[in-house]
Design an enzyme around this catalytic site. Structure first.
Site, PDB file in Angstrom:
ATOM      1  N   SER A 112       0.788  -1.248   0.000  1.00  0.00           N
ATOM      2  CA  SER A 112       0.000   0.000   0.000  1.00  0.00           C
ATOM      3  C   SER A 112       0.818   1.296   0.000  1.00  0.00           C
ATOM      4  CB  SER A 112      -1.043  -0.039   1.112  1.00  0.00           C
ATOM      5  OG  SER A 112      -0.486  -0.379   2.348  1.00  0.00           O
ATOM      6  N   ASP A 163      -9.352  -6.910  -1.596  1.00  0.00           N
ATOM      7  CA  ASP A 163      -8.578  -5.681  -1.431  1.00  0.00           C
ATOM      8  C   ASP A 163      -9.267  -4.444  -2.003  1.00  0.00           C
ATOM      9  OD1 ASP A 163      -6.398  -6.064   0.149  1.00  0.00           O
ATOM     10  OD2 ASP A 163      -4.982  -6.467  -1.461  1.00  0.00           O
ATOM     11  N   HIS A 190      -8.277  -5.857   5.509  1.00  0.00           N
ATOM     12  CA  HIS A 190      -6.920  -5.339   5.691  1.00  0.00           C
ATOM     13  C   HIS A 190      -5.971  -6.235   4.907  1.00  0.00           C
ATOM     14  CE1 HIS A 190      -6.428  -8.524   8.648  1.00  0.00           C
ATOM     15  NE2 HIS A 190      -7.554  -8.128   9.182  1.00  0.00           N
TER      16      HIS A 190
END
Ligand SMILES: *[C@@H]1O[C@H](CO)[C@@H](O)[C@H](O)[C@H]1NC(C)=O
Length: 211
Positions: A112, A163, A190
């Site tokens: 990320s 995701d 997550h």
């Protein structure tokens, strides 16, 4: 199982004011086969790689692994980030981190937020990068398909099927990398590697042994 050693330290990067904290693991004796740099997302830090056993797994696989806390986060809170969140950091930032820690040629694991650091490094210094493991990184839309195609570094794109948007956008963008494989993991809410560390470690160590 081979014995591993774990240490902690800090590295001073130019322009960062305060040092960056890192955790390091490696085989207790002998030379490491590969060096791996573990980055992290905005709500995370190097501690996650310790807690889910990634540092230990990589060391047992004969690798040296360094997990840093990115500037402004974790135990690097006092370090100043070289760019605002969501903007591309200078490619020289991770280059300096890796050179100071003697990690090059390095395998970069980039979830990320850390995409803002790893993507410029990948694009500008591919010769320093042995492998690239993006896990739904941000900033992928800031490069063109031609730029991705020009990168020959082997890549393992890790994609959590839950995701949401970020994973999908970055998967679509990163699929232009000329030498890539995709691993789809189950993951909700997550990052997928936290949900299923065993599958994550298998995919990562398989990729490392293919390099
Ligand atoms: C990246 O994904 C975005 C959103 O889907 C898209 O608009 C853009 O064209 C993609 N860029 C590349 C290089 O694939």
């Amino acid at each position: 199982m081979a014995a591993v050693k774990m240490t902690e330290g800090s590295v001073q990067v130019e322009g960062c004011k305060a040092p960056l904290f890192y955790r390091q693991s490696g085989p207790a004796s002998g030379d490491a086969k590969l060096s791996v740099l573990l980055l992290h997302g905005i709500r995370f830090s190097s501690e996650n790689w310790l807690n889910i056993g990634t540092l230990e797994t990589l060391a047992k696989a004969g690798c040296r692994a360094v997990a840093i806390d990115l500037p402004g986060l974790g135990q690097s809170k006092s370090a100043q980030a070289p760019a605002a969140v969501g903007e591309l950091a200078p490619a020289g930032f991770l280059k300096e981190v890796c050179e100071q820690l003697s990690l090059t040629p390095v395998v970069v694991v980039s979830p990320s937020l850390s995409g803002m650091y790893s993507l410029p490094f990948l694009m500008q210094h591919p010769s320093l990068i042995r492998g690239y493991v993006p896990v739904a990184p941000i900033c992928t839309e800031k490069f063109t398909a031609e730029q991705y195609q020009s990168v020959k570094v082997p890549a393992l794109i890790v994609y959590g099927d839950q995701d949401a948007q970020l994973g999908e956008v970055s998967l679509r963008n990163l699929s232009s990398l000329s030498n890539h494989k995709v691993v789809v993991m189950k993951g909700a809410g997550h990052p997928c590697y936290l949900d299923d560390p065993d599958t994550w470690h298998k995919a990562l160590t398989d990729f490392l042994s293919s390099l």
